[in-house]
Write a protein that holds these residues in place. Structure first.
Motif, mmCIF file in Angstrom:
data_model
loop_
_atom_site.group_PDB
_atom_site.id
_atom_site.type_symbol
_atom_site.label_atom_id
_atom_site.label_comp_id
_atom_site.label_asym_id
_atom_site.label_seq_id
_atom_site.Cartn_x
_atom_site.Cartn_y
_atom_site.Cartn_z
ATOM 1 N N ALA A 31 9.006 0.181 9.235
ATOM 2 C CA ALA A 31 8.328 -1.000 8.697
ATOM 3 C C ALA A 31 7.390 -0.559 7.583
ATOM 4 O O ALA A 31 6.872 0.560 7.583
ATOM 5 N N SER A 32 7.132 -1.460 6.629
ATOM 6 C CA SER A 32 6.349 -1.116 5.440
ATOM 7 C C SER A 32 5.164 -2.064 5.295
ATOM 8 O O SER A 32 4.978 -2.984 6.082
ATOM 9 N N GLY A 33 4.359 -1.809 4.257
ATOM 10 C CA GLY A 33 3.289 -2.742 3.920
ATOM 11 C C GLY A 33 1.939 -2.428 4.513
ATOM 12 O O GLY A 33 1.079 -3.312 4.582
ATOM 13 N N GLY A 76 -7.089 -9.076 3.002
ATOM 14 C CA GLY A 76 -8.324 -9.844 2.924
ATOM 15 C C GLY A 76 -9.307 -9.520 4.016
ATOM 16 O O GLY A 76 -10.524 -9.469 3.782
ATOM 17 N N THR A 77 -8.808 -9.286 5.221
ATOM 18 C CA THR A 77 -9.634 -8.855 6.346
ATOM 19 C C THR A 77 -8.737 -8.051 7.273
ATOM 20 O O THR A 77 -7.509 -8.200 7.245
ATOM 21 N N SER A 78 -9.313 -7.176 8.077
ATOM 22 C CA SER A 78 -8.499 -6.260 8.884
ATOM 23 C C SER A 78 -7.596 -7.021 9.851
ATOM 24 O O SER A 78 -8.035 -7.961 10.517
ATOM 25 N N PRO A 79 -6.316 -6.618 9.959
ATOM 26 C CA PRO A 79 -5.358 -7.305 10.815
ATOM 27 C C PRO A 79 -4.879 -6.459 12.002
ATOM 28 O O PRO A 79 -4.988 -5.228 12.008
ATOM 29 N N LEU A 80 -4.312 -7.158 12.980
ATOM 30 C CA LEU A 80 -3.501 -6.562 14.045
ATOM 31 C C LEU A 80 -2.093 -7.102 13.883
ATOM 32 O O LEU A 80 -1.890 -8.322 13.842
ATOM 33 N N HIS A 81 -1.118 -6.195 13.784
ATOM 34 C CA HIS A 81 0.279 -6.592 13.597
ATOM 35 C C HIS A 81 1.102 -6.275 14.838
ATOM 36 O O HIS A 81 0.930 -5.217 15.445
ATOM 37 N N GLN A 82 2.007 -7.182 15.197
ATOM 38 C CA GLN A 82 3.085 -6.855 16.121
ATOM 39 C C GLN A 82 4.290 -6.541 15.242
ATOM 40 O O GLN A 82 4.767 -7.387 14.494
ATOM 41 N N VAL A 83 4.772 -5.286 15.309
ATOM 42 C CA VAL A 83 5.674 -4.760 14.285
ATOM 43 C C VAL A 83 7.087 -4.601 14.823
ATOM 44 O O VAL A 83 7.307 -3.937 15.840
ATOM 45 N N ASN A 84 8.035 -5.184 14.106
ATOM 46 C CA ASN A 84 9.445 -5.016 14.393
ATOM 47 C C ASN A 84 10.118 -4.309 13.214
ATOM 48 O O ASN A 84 9.579 -4.280 12.099
ATOM 49 N N GLN A 85 11.289 -3.750 13.460
ATOM 50 C CA GLN A 85 11.976 -3.021 12.403
ATOM 51 C C GLN A 85 12.253 -3.945 11.218
ATOM 52 O O GLN A 85 12.694 -5.086 11.379
#
Length: 511
Positions: A224-226, A252-261
């Motif tokens: 995953a990228s970005g 813009g502000t710190s995030p939490l990501h649920q990351v998939n391929q």
């Protein structure tokens, strides 16, 4: 980076730290949890980059100075397992006598073959990602799924510096010329000249800004990228990958990501390494990215909830630690608290609520790495890396005193249902709700956009008194809702621990 520039950055960081004293409500958390600072030997580096609770109850810690040490809490002993590691910012136990460590230049398996408590084998599992020598090219992880796959996060580089003479990996054709990027060694010339033409963060060597997947047999996939600075990676019991990132350009502000391929989290520097991509980072506009950018599951309002979120960690049995299973805890570098995340997903759309947890000076800042031991203790390792943060090791254990908390936040038609683990006396009379969003742009960070006070149409409790239904004129997608439940108590008069709820509504999901 010049000493003057570094000093200015440290001054700014400490200003943020001092201001952060007011971010978290330290309301009597020690009524419910013991927070103990572990006595640390002077011979052991107190900056902890990686922490894992071993199967036998001991802790394995990677330290900023390059050591891997074993701490036995029962015997209060420390021993050195390995030395000479390069900025090791993550560790997992691989077997009874081996660990996998994320160093700045490689993912490494470290083994004690003869059983003497000292490493005698170092195996590079993956070292093919690029490096330019830029100070900001940290590497984080690993997180491990149930099939034994490793996931690591690779920072992008910062234009506070450039690149070194010798780099590892291909140099991106979309980056500025190499000779120009080396001008940073002449600091005055760099600051006054070419640095102004370089994007704030950049990815000139392969897969900076990516999460990479490494299989047990060594196969590597750009997963995953970005990402800008993915300081925390975690695989939950459902094999979902969670990644935190830090506010900056394009974030813009710190995030939490649920990351998939295949996901793109939003920072375009990494796209230099996406097959078929043909646009330079500095030519990218938000419109180019909107169709591929995946919204974050949660957003940490900068200066209120978090400035630099770190590792997510799945909760364990409430009998052991007092929180519902199925949540995440998240560490934070610059504020005196930990943070709960309560998912409320809709299909493939990840979203949910942040709630402050365990706060105050006894916890302190710099909470970088966490793990639960089998007895239910939460161990927290601290670091500062010459920036904002702290040092040392903290142990947190649950007391037997009942606590009053929110244990669920979900949508209803045009509103929210807030569930509690205890019953309320009456309907709260002073609920305050706002909503806002953030700019998605190349600038560093964002103010709150369209901050709006949301009127409450009506509210009510269920018959048992442990569910609060709040109806609003409407729910709006793409908004961060802040629900303030100050002064709410249960029927025994206990205060609500964590009374500000921040629900990131990506998609309506009420039935």
């Amino acid at each position: 980076m010049t000493i003057l520039k570094f000093t200015l950055l440290i001054t700014l960081a400490m200003t943020l730290v001092n201001a952060s004293n007011s971010f978290a409500d330290p309301t009597k958390w020690q009524d419910y949890y013991n927070i103990e600072k572990v006595e640390y030997p002077k011979t052991v580096d107190p900056q902890i980059g990686g922490l894992t609770a071993m199967k036998d109850g001991r802790l394995a810690l990677t330290l900023y100075n390059g050591d891997l040490v074993i701490f036995d809490p029962d015997k209060n002993t420390w021993s050195t397992f390995a030395e000479g590691l390069h900025t090791p910012l993550g560790i997992v136990q691989d077997s009874d006598n081996s660990f996998v460590v994320m160093q700045k230049p490689e993912l490494t398996r470290i083994v004690d073959k003869d059983g003497d408590g000292k490493a005698d084998s170092y195996q590079a599992l993956y070292d093919e990602f690029g490096m330019t020598g830029n100070y900001h090219e940290f590497a984080f992880g690993p997180a491990v799924d149930s099939n034994g796959n490793y996931y690591i996060g690779l920072n992008v580089a910062s234009n506070f510096a450039g690149i070194y003479q010798y780099i590892r990996g291909e140099y991106s054709k979309f980056c500025a010329p190499e000779d120009k990027m080396r001008e940073w060694h002449d600091s005055p010339k760099w600051r006054a000249g070419y640095r102004k033409k370089v994007t704030r963060m950049f990815s000139c060597a392969p897969y900076r800004g990516w999460v990479m997947k490494i299989t047990p047999d060594g196969q590597v996939t750009p997963f995953a990228s970005g990402f800008r600075s993915p300081a925390g990676l975690h695989i939950d019991p459902q094999d979902k990958l969670w990644v935190t990132d830090n506010q900056g350009d394009w974030i813009g502000t710190s995030p939490l990501h649920q990351v998939n391929q295949g996901d793109f989290a939003g920072h375009p520097a990494s796209l230099h390494w996406l097959k078929g991509w043909n646009k330079k980072h500095w030519d990218v506009t938000p419109a180019d990215l909107m169709d591929i950018r995946k919204p974050a599951a949660g957003l940490f309002p900068q200066g209120e909830l978090a400035n630099s979120p770190t590792q997510p960690l799945a909760t364990i049995s409430p009998d052991l630690f007092g929180l519902p299973e199925g949540e995440l805890l998240v560490g934070e570098m610059n504020t005196h608290h930990l943070i709960r995340f309560l998912p409320d997903n809709e299909g493939d759309t990840a979203q949910g609520t942040f709630i402050p947890f365990i706060a105050g000076q006894d916890l302190g800042i710099g909470n970088f790495r966490m793990d639960f031991s089998a007895d239910g203790a939460l161990w927290v390792g601290k670091i500062h890396l010459g920036w904002a943060g702290d040092e040392g090791l903290v142990k947190i254990t649950k007391k037997d005193k009942p606590i009053f908390i929110v244990d669920g936040v979900s949508q209803v038609k045009d509103g929210f249902k807030v569930s509690f683990n205890q019953s309320l006396v009456s309907i709260p009379s002073n609920i305050e709700i706002t909503r806002h969003t953030y700019h998605y742009h190349a600038k560093y960070g964002s103010e709150k956009v369209d901050l709006t006070t949301v009127p409450i149409s009506k509210s009510g409790l269920n018959q048992k008194g442990d569910e609060l239904i709040i109806h609003l004129p409407e729910l709006k997608q793409g908004q961060l809702y802040t629900i303030n439940l100050a002064n709410v108590t249960d029927q025994s008069g206990r205060p609500l621990m964590g009374h500000i709820l921040r629900y990131n509504l990506n998609k309506k999901n009420y039935k």
